[in-house]
Design a protein around this motif. Structure first.
Motif, short mmCIF file in Angstrom:
data_model
loop_
_atom_site.label_atom_id
_atom_site.label_comp_id
_atom_site.label_asym_id
_atom_site.label_seq_id
_atom_site.Cartn_x
_atom_site.Cartn_y
_atom_site.Cartn_z
N LYS A 163 8.69 3.03 -7.13
CA LYS A 163 7.76 1.94 -7.45
C LYS A 163 8.45 0.82 -8.21
CE LYS A 163 3.59 3.09 -8.46
NZ LYS A 163 2.40 3.62 -9.18
N TYR A 178 3.06 2.04 -1.94
CA TYR A 178 3.35 2.47 -3.30
C TYR A 178 2.12 3.07 -3.99
CZ TYR A 178 7.55 -0.33 -2.64
OH TYR A 178 8.73 -0.86 -2.16
N ILE A 179 1.02 3.21 -3.25
CA ILE A 179 -0.20 3.79 -3.81
C ILE A 179 -0.28 5.25 -3.38
CG2 ILE A 179 -2.71 3.65 -3.88
CD1 ILE A 179 -2.45 0.68 -3.21
N ASP A 232 0.82 -1.22 0.00
CA ASP A 232 0.00 0.00 0.00
C ASP A 232 0.85 1.26 0.00
OD1 ASP A 232 -2.19 -1.60 -0.01
OD2 ASP A 232 -2.51 -1.52 2.16
#
Length: 824
Positions: A361, A344-345, A342
């Motif tokens: 990412k 990387y969101i 999460d």
């Protein structure tokens, strides 16, 4: 006070005011105005002491008196020390606390401010060291050795193993020369042991990389036995690895344990790795109990994925069901040390934070995390498929237990994949009903799993040729995940079988847009273009596919077939030649090559490939027929006999192959064998006209009495054949008249009348046939020759091609569609 000048006050105070002010009493420039000084000079009160031997000459004439009126030399004291304030070498020396050194605004005549001495010019050049000295030679040699070691390591990193070994050997030679030079110069105490260790260690590594295990072991042994090298015992791990590669497992275990004894408990990570190697060696030896001991210790102290998987394998090998379950539970609890995905969101609209997330990412750290997670999932999936049939009474129950365990672990998303693998396992067991039922359970799951299950269902129904159901589930998979290339391919396949090639091509193109590396879509698109007659576009598809799949036999065959359709036989032959390098024993490919060379007129090359095709598959009738005809054309009828005899075994009901065998005997001059063969054919096929004609001719040529019998039989057979032909013609004519008249009664009347007429004609013809005892005079020798038809006549003068005319069914069988199935 008259000489004191006061500085007027200013509004802004100057921080440096007063530094250049001093008492004019001490100014040597005004000494000629000083009355007291002049009086002292003229009287004995200021007389200098006599000059000493330091100055040559007289006391007066040897050195002038330093006055304000003489030269600018300082006035000497009794000790030869210049007076304070006197001028020396053209530079004024300021009084302490009166004028700051080096900060005078008025520079004395002939002096320059140079506190660093830069006015003296550049420094003299450094003296060049003498390279001929022994110490310098040793230093140069040491540098060469270090450079060679570095070059060897770089060559190994670039994959040039041979060059790395040569550099390592050269470094060893240079290092030995260095040691000898040290001994000759008497500086043996200064031998660089670290350099010697580096040279030997690199040489041993390069030997091992080049599979020269004996030399590598000898070099490692030199290092290990030298007590002057610190921690050399750890290299026994490398020696154990070499023994493991040589499958000398006993010595590998011995050296692993010796290395383990050399490593202290402070290096726990290295000890764990060595114990893991010991467990692997025991597995290769089949000593699973000993392997379990090592692996269990690792899982209790520092668990990892590979060790957990190996432990499950050992428990499976000994058949311990309960311990398999425990080991699987330990495996799915191993921490991976991976952060939550999460992070990387993007969570907000902060552009700076989003840029940072985009940067990390796909960095190497995240790629390493993904690889580690993928490896863990692979081991868990493999373990589940392995132990599922063993831990419970049935495969399904065991798989369900594994799914329940996974759902309660950190690998929750693997549960659905395990269910799909369960369905695939049912497929491998050919239990299609259970596979379909398992996949249908995913219709209400989330989109990704639903799409995967529907894709497999579409594939199953397509294999069962239930194209409606295949199309339905392909639509379901596409609606769940439009970017699933496998779903698009299955949809395209269902449209392809309905011969809507334009629409099928659109689905294949969409699959390629979603995944440019989807080889199934590219292959099927090439077949679609081929069906549409767009051969150039089909050729482009298969050329792209060949760049991806270099050794695909199907792609090469399609390329050869396309070039043949484009009337470029040379390119077709070239691709078929490449195909033979991949599948050298494919009889059909060899026969096709023979056919192409035959069409080009190269009989020798055609014979070579036809013969190779016959050698690998001696049951191809077309190849046998071509080879037999080739030997007849080249006047080697005896060699053609074996091929036609082979055809007789394959098709015993076909009389033409036996006639060819007999004809080969006749052509080669073996009339007796030919006569026996014709008689045997006549017994099997008594109504064969050609066989009787040859019997009549052979018996006539050989002067046998049986010629009359065969002539009579030939006459009867010809008459019966003519009667049958007339019956067929009359039947066709009567049926045509009946259709024209459209009356059932007239049809029956005419048919009865026709039958009676036929009976009359038949009785008349039978009466005209000669009796069994009458001589055969109906045809002379010339008439027999004129009616003789050689079975190896015009239809066999040119060998037939190896490939028969292809039907649409054959084309579709060759162009098998590339269906997709989810990876396991």
């Amino acid at each position: 006070m008259e000489n004191v000048h006061l500085v007027p006050e200013e509004e802004d105070d100057d921080l440096y005011t007063g530094y250049n002010d001093y008492n004019p009493t001490f100014d040597s420039e005004d000494l000629h105005n000083d009355v007291g000084f002049q009086l002292a000079v003229r009287t004995s009160h200021g007389r200098r002491p006599p000059m000493t031997a330091k100055y040559p000459g007289t006391a007066i004439g040897g050195r002038p008196i330093g006055t304000a009126y003489g030269s600018r030399m300082p006035v000497g004291t009794a000790m030869g020390r210049p007076m304070t304030g006197a001028v020396q070498d053209g530079a004024a020396r300021p009084m302490t606390a009166v004028r700051a050194a080096g900060y005078s605004s008025s520079i004395a005549r002939g002096s320059v401010f140079d506190p660093l001495g830069q006015s003296k010019g550049p420094a003299p050049p450094l003296e060049r060291q003498n390279e001929d000295t022994p110490e310098e030679k040793i230093k140069v040699l040491e540098k060469k050795v270090n450079d060679l070691i570095e070059e060897s390591c770089l060559a190994h990193a670039h994959g040039d193993l041979q060059l790395s070994l040569e550099k390592a050997k050269e470094a060893g030679r240079k290092e030995r020369a260095l040691v000898r030079q040290r001994e000759q110069t008497g500086t043996a105490d200064h031998i660089n042991l670290d350099l010697t260790y580096s040279v030997l260690f690199n040489l041993a590594n390069q030997y091992a990389s080049n599979d020269m295990y004996t030399e590598a072991l000898n070099t490692y042994q030199v290092i290990v036995k030298n007590k002057m090298f610190n921690n050399a015992g750890r290299l026994k791990v490398n020696m154990a690895n070499i023994y493991f590669k040589q499958k000398n497992y006993t010595k590998a275990i011995k050296f692993y344990r010796m290395a383990l004894d050399q490593i202290s408990n402070a290096h726990n990570s290295m000890r764990i790795k060595i114990m893991q190697n010991i467990g692997v060696v025991f597995i290769h030896m089949g000593q699973y109990s000993d392997a379990i001991t090592s692996l269990e210790y690792i899982m209790s102290d520092n668990p990892n994925i590979k060790t957990g998987f190996n432990l499950i394998l050992c428990y499976y090998a000994i058949g311990d069901r309960e311990r398999m379950k425990k080991a699987f539970q330990k495996l799915i609890c191993v921490p991976l040390g991976i952060d939550d995905e999460d992070k990387y969101i993007p969570a907000n609209d902060d552009p700076h934070a989003n840029m940072v997330i985009e940067a990390i990412k796909n960095d190497k750290l995240h790629q390493m995390e993904r690889d580690r997670k993928a490896l863990a999932e692979k081991y868990i999936m493999t373990s589940a498929k392995l132990i599922a049939p063993a831990i419970e009474s049935s495969f399904a129950a065991g798989f369900d237990w594994c799914v329940d365990m996974v759902k309660g672990s950190q690998y929750v998303e693997l549960a659905n994949d395990l269910e799909i693998n369960k369905a695939i396992t049912y497929l491998r067991q050919r239990d299609f009903k259970q596979a379909v039922e398992t996949l249908k359970m995913f219709e209400k799951k989330d989109s990704r799993v639903k799409s995967a299950a529907a894709t497999n269902l579409s594939f199953l129904y397509f294999l069962e040729k239930d194209y409606d159901q295949a199309d339905r589930y392909a639509e379901l998979a596409m609606s769940a995940d439009r970017y699933n290339p496998a779903a698009l391919i299955n949809k395209g396949n269902t449209v392809f079988v309905k011969e809507d090639y334009e629409k099928a091509a659109e689905f294949y193109k969409e699959a390629l847009r979603n995944d440019s590396s989807c080889t199934e879509a590219l292959y099927n698109l090439g077949l679609t273009y081929k069906r549409l007659g767009r051969l150039e576009e089909s050729l482009d598809c298969f050329l792209k596919l060949h760049a991806i799949l270099r050794n695909s036999a199907q792609v090469m065959y399609q390329l050869a077939n396309l070039y043949e359709m484009l009337e470029d036989p040379h390119q077709a032959i070239e691709w078929l030649m490449q195909l033979t390098s991949v599948t050298p024993t494919d009889a059909q490919v060899l026969a096709k090559l023979g056919d192409l060379y035959d069409n080009e007129g190269d009989k020798s090359q055609a014979f070579q490939y036809y013969y190779e095709s016959y050698r690998y598959f001696p049951s191809n009738i077309s190849v046998i027929e071509w080879l037999g005809a080739y030997y007849i054309d080249t006047q080697f009828c005896e060699k053609a006999i074996q091929y036609f005899e082979r055809a007789t075994l394959i098709q015993p009901t076909q009389v033409k192959w036996q006639l060819m065998v007999a004809s080969c005997y006749r052509r080669s001059g073996n009339y007796q064998k030919a006569l026996e063969t014709y008689k045997d054919i006549h017994r099997k096929f008594p109504e064969n006209v050609e066989c009787l004609r040859f019997l009549v001719r052979l018996c006539t040529d050989m002067g046998l009495k049986e010629v009359q019998d065969y002539a009579t039989k030939l006459k009867k057979v010809e008459k019966m054949k003519e009667i049958r032909e007339q019956r067929v013609r009359s039947g066709r004519e009567s049926s045509a008249r009946g259709r024209r008249e459209g009356s059932a009664g007239s049809d029956s009347g005419q048919s009865n009348h026709g039958t009676s007429a036929k009976g009359e004609r038949l009785s008349v013809k039978l009466k005209t046939l000669p009796g069994s005892n009458e001589p055969y005079e109906a045809s002379t020798q010339q008439e027999i020759d004129a009616s003789y038809v050689d079975p190896l006549g015009p239809q066999m003068q040119r060998p037939k091609t190896a490939a028969r005319k292809r039907t649409e069914e054959d084309e579709f069988a060759d162009e098998e569609l590339g269906d997709d199935l989810l990876p396991e």
